[in-house]
Write a protein that holds these residues in place. Structure first.
Motif, PDB file in Angstrom:
ATOM      1  N   HIS A  78       0.827  -1.210   0.000  1.00 24.96           N
ATOM      2  CA  HIS A  78       0.000   0.000   0.000  1.00 24.96           C
ATOM      3  C   HIS A  78       0.867   1.268   0.000  1.00 24.96           C
ATOM      4  O   HIS A  78       0.811   2.087   0.927  1.00 24.96           O
ATOM      5  N   VAL A  79       1.655   1.388  -1.041  1.00 20.10           N
ATOM      6  CA  VAL A  79       2.562   2.526  -1.157  1.00 20.10           C
ATOM      7  C   VAL A  79       1.749   3.807  -1.371  1.00 20.10           C
ATOM      8  O   VAL A  79       0.868   3.863  -2.232  1.00 20.10           O
ATOM      9  N   ASP A  80       2.087   4.836  -0.588  1.00 20.36           N
ATOM     10  CA  ASP A  80       1.358   6.108  -0.688  1.00 20.36           C
ATOM     11  C   ASP A  80       2.352   7.242  -0.964  1.00 20.36           C
ATOM     12  O   ASP A  80       2.944   7.799  -0.023  1.00 20.36           O
ATOM     13  N   GLY A 154       0.388  -8.553  -4.325  1.00 21.10           N
ATOM     14  CA  GLY A 154      -0.352  -7.355  -4.682  1.00 21.10           C
ATOM     15  C   GLY A 154      -0.764  -6.442  -3.550  1.00 21.10           C
ATOM     16  O   GLY A 154      -0.209  -6.444  -2.468  1.00 21.10           O
ATOM     17  N   ASP A 155      -1.773  -5.629  -3.867  1.00 25.28           N
ATOM     18  CA  ASP A 155      -2.241  -4.550  -2.997  1.00 25.28           C
ATOM     19  C   ASP A 155      -1.109  -3.548  -2.732  1.00 25.28           C
ATOM     20  O   ASP A 155      -0.775  -3.242  -1.585  1.00 25.28           O
ATOM     21  N   SER A 156      -0.555  -3.047  -3.806  1.00 21.68           N
ATOM     22  CA  SER A 156       0.527  -2.069  -3.693  1.00 21.68           C
ATOM     23  C   SER A 156       0.022  -0.641  -3.822  1.00 21.68           C
ATOM     24  O   SER A 156       0.747   0.299  -3.488  1.00 21.68           O
ATOM     25  N   GLY A 157      -1.187  -0.470  -4.323  1.00 23.99           N
ATOM     26  CA  GLY A 157      -1.777   0.865  -4.387  1.00 23.99           C
ATOM     27  C   GLY A 157      -2.320   1.295  -3.033  1.00 23.99           C
ATOM     28  O   GLY A 157      -2.696   0.456  -2.207  1.00 23.99           O
ATOM     29  N   ARG A 158      -2.358   2.592  -2.788  1.00 22.50           N
ATOM     30  CA  ARG A 158      -2.879   3.084  -1.510  1.00 22.50           C
ATOM     31  C   ARG A 158      -4.392   2.908  -1.449  1.00 22.50           C
ATOM     32  O   ARG A 158      -5.055   2.744  -2.474  1.00 22.50           O
ATOM     33  N   HIS A 159      -4.933   2.966  -0.236  1.00 26.71           N
ATOM     34  CA  HIS A 159      -6.376   2.893  -0.057  1.00 26.71           C
ATOM     35  C   HIS A 159      -7.031   4.196  -0.532  1.00 26.71           C
ATOM     36  O   HIS A 159      -6.411   5.261  -0.532  1.00 26.71           O
ATOM     37  N   ASP A 160      -8.268   4.066  -0.882  1.00 26.30           N
ATOM     38  CA  ASP A 160      -9.020   5.237  -1.357  1.00 26.30           C
ATOM     39  C   ASP A 160      -9.897   5.749  -0.222  1.00 26.30           C
ATOM     40  O   ASP A 160     -11.123   5.703  -0.275  1.00 26.30           O
ATOM     41  N   GLY A 161      -9.243   6.284   0.844  1.00 21.70           N
ATOM     42  CA  GLY A 161     -10.000   6.716   2.011  1.00 21.70           C
ATOM     43  C   GLY A 161      -9.987   8.198   2.267  1.00 21.70           C
ATOM     44  O   GLY A 161     -10.573   8.664   3.252  1.00 21.70           O
ATOM     45  N   GLN A 171      -2.271   6.807  -9.816  1.00 16.08           N
ATOM     46  CA  GLN A 171      -1.598   6.657  -8.529  1.00 16.08           C
ATOM     47  C   GLN A 171      -1.421   5.188  -8.152  1.00 16.08           C
ATOM     48  O   GLN A 171      -0.424   4.819  -7.515  1.00 16.08           O
ATOM     49  N   ILE A 172      -2.388   4.357  -8.536  1.00 16.30           N
ATOM     50  CA  ILE A 172      -2.255   2.917  -8.299  1.00 16.30           C
ATOM     51  C   ILE A 172      -1.056   2.372  -9.067  1.00 16.30           C
ATOM     52  O   ILE A 172      -0.228   1.620  -8.525  1.00 16.30           O
ATOM     53  N   VAL A 173      -0.938   2.769 -10.318  1.00 14.85           N
ATOM     54  CA  VAL A 173       0.193   2.319 -11.134  1.00 14.85           C
ATOM     55  C   VAL A 173       1.501   2.844 -10.548  1.00 14.85           C
ATOM     56  O   VAL A 173       2.506   2.117 -10.483  1.00 14.85           O
ATOM     57  N   GLU A 174       1.511   4.094 -10.097  1.00 17.81           N
ATOM     58  CA  GLU A 174       2.713   4.658  -9.496  1.00 17.81           C
ATOM     59  C   GLU A 174       3.156   3.853  -8.274  1.00 17.81           C
ATOM     60  O   GLU A 174       4.354   3.582  -8.090  1.00 17.81           O
ATOM     61  N   GLY A 175       2.195   3.457  -7.441  1.00 17.07           N
ATOM     62  CA  GLY A 175       2.533   2.636  -6.276  1.00 17.07           C
ATOM     63  C   GLY A 175       3.140   1.303  -6.677  1.00 17.07           C
ATOM     64  O   GLY A 175       4.074   0.805  -6.030  1.00 17.07           O
ATOM     65  N   ASN A 176       2.640   0.713  -7.753  1.00 17.06           N
ATOM     66  CA  ASN A 176       3.180  -0.558  -8.238  1.00 17.06           C
ATOM     67  C   ASN A 176       4.569  -0.387  -8.832  1.00 17.06           C
ATOM     68  O   ASN A 176       5.424  -1.266  -8.687  1.00 17.06           O
ATOM     69  N   VAL A 177       4.808   0.720  -9.504  1.00 18.28           N
ATOM     70  CA  VAL A 177       6.142   0.985 -10.047  1.00 18.28           C
ATOM     71  C   VAL A 177       7.152   1.113  -8.912  1.00 18.28           C
ATOM     72  O   VAL A 177       8.258   0.543  -8.970  1.00 18.28           O
ATOM     73  N   ILE A 178       6.776   1.845  -7.864  1.00 15.16           N
ATOM     74  CA  ILE A 178       7.680   2.025  -6.714  1.00 15.16           C
ATOM     75  C   ILE A 178       7.942   0.684  -6.030  1.00 15.16           C
ATOM     76  O   ILE A 178       9.091   0.353  -5.698  1.00 15.16           O
ATOM     77  N   ALA A 179       6.878  -0.085  -5.806  1.00 10.43           N
ATOM     78  CA  ALA A 179       7.029  -1.374  -5.121  1.00 10.43           C
ATOM     79  C   ALA A 179       7.861  -2.344  -5.952  1.00 10.43           C
ATOM     80  O   ALA A 179       8.754  -3.034  -5.414  1.00 10.43           O
TER      81      ALA A 179
END
Length: 244
Positions: A78-80, A154-161, A171-179
């Motif tokens: 869950h990279v933010d 998985g679950d590398s994207g941040r939560h939508d809260g 942003q989900i893709v960005e979190g996956n690139v970083i992870a």
């Protein structure tokens, strides 16, 4: 006497009993031979099995020990990238004060806590990039030389809260690139098997069927983010169905 004599005539004589007893002895001996033969056949079958499938002997110096391997299972990073050090927890760790707290905010439960560099425990915040990189460095130093492969579920994207900063697919893709980059730096050349989590798609929990426009967009973007981890021969399969 007459009655006794008539009764005595019904009892077999000693000579008459000998054939029956002999038959019983023959039957018993035959039965023993059958049981012995069955037992020998069973032992022969076990012996044949041991010959066909040799079992390793712990006491044998020449026996090859069973190979022991290790793998890493890592999930829910869950990279933010929007995580902000010094932010309030009720802003999902995205904003420093002053800002408006949500209507259901209870300061008695939160204590107006501020975030640190590597996150904050027991808060509705996701992982800062600094925490992901520090974790990857620990894996590189302590675990990478001892691992055979890694499973990344998985679950590398941040939560939508955060209502003020709704999560986007970019942003989900960005979190996956970083992870993916962090894991590759950490684990070197060992195989890493990536999987799609429910927060790696948009909207979350809704994965379109293969062939659907949104599915093609999702799989194509994640294939690019994970590119070095998916074998070339299976890349087309992943772009179609999200699996390989």
């Amino acid at each position: 006497m007459k009655e006794y004599g008539e009764t005595a005539q019904l009892l077999p004589s000693a000579d008459a009993r000998r054939p029956a007893e002999s038959n019983r002895r023959i039957y018993t001996a035959s039965r023993r031979r059958v049981c012995t033969a069955a037992a020998l056949l069973a032992l022969a079958a076990v012996a044949a099995l041991l010959v066909l499938v040799p079992l390793p002997l712990a006491s044998s110096a020449s026996a090859r020990p069973a190979r022991v391997g290790r793998f890493l299972h890592i999930t829910d990073l869950h990279v933010d990238p929007a995580y902000l050090e010094g932010a309030t927890t009720y802003s999902q760790c995205h904003r420093r004060p002053p800002h408006i707290a949500p209507p259901d905010y209870d300061p008695a439960k939160d204590g107006h806590r501020r975030t640190g560099r590597f996150g904050i425990p027991q808060a509705k915040c996701d992982s800062p990039v600094a925490l992901v990189n520090a974790t990857a460095e620990h894996l590189r130093r302590e675990w990478a030389p001892r691992l055979d492969f890694a499973v990344w579920t998985g679950d590398s994207g941040r939560h939508d809260g955060d209502a003020e900063q709704p999560r986007t697919f970019a942003q989900i893709v960005e979190g996956n690139v970083i992870a993916a980059g962090a894991l590759q730096r950490a684990l070197g050349g060992i195989p890493i098997v990536p999987n799609i989590g429910n927060n790696d798609i948009s909207p979350h929990n809704e994965l379109a069927a293969p062939g659907h426009k949104r599915a093609r967009m999702t799989f194509k973007a994640l294939a690019k983010a994970w590119r070095p981890l998916i074998p070339d021969a299976q890349l087309a399969t992943f772009r179609y169905g999200g699996y390989f």
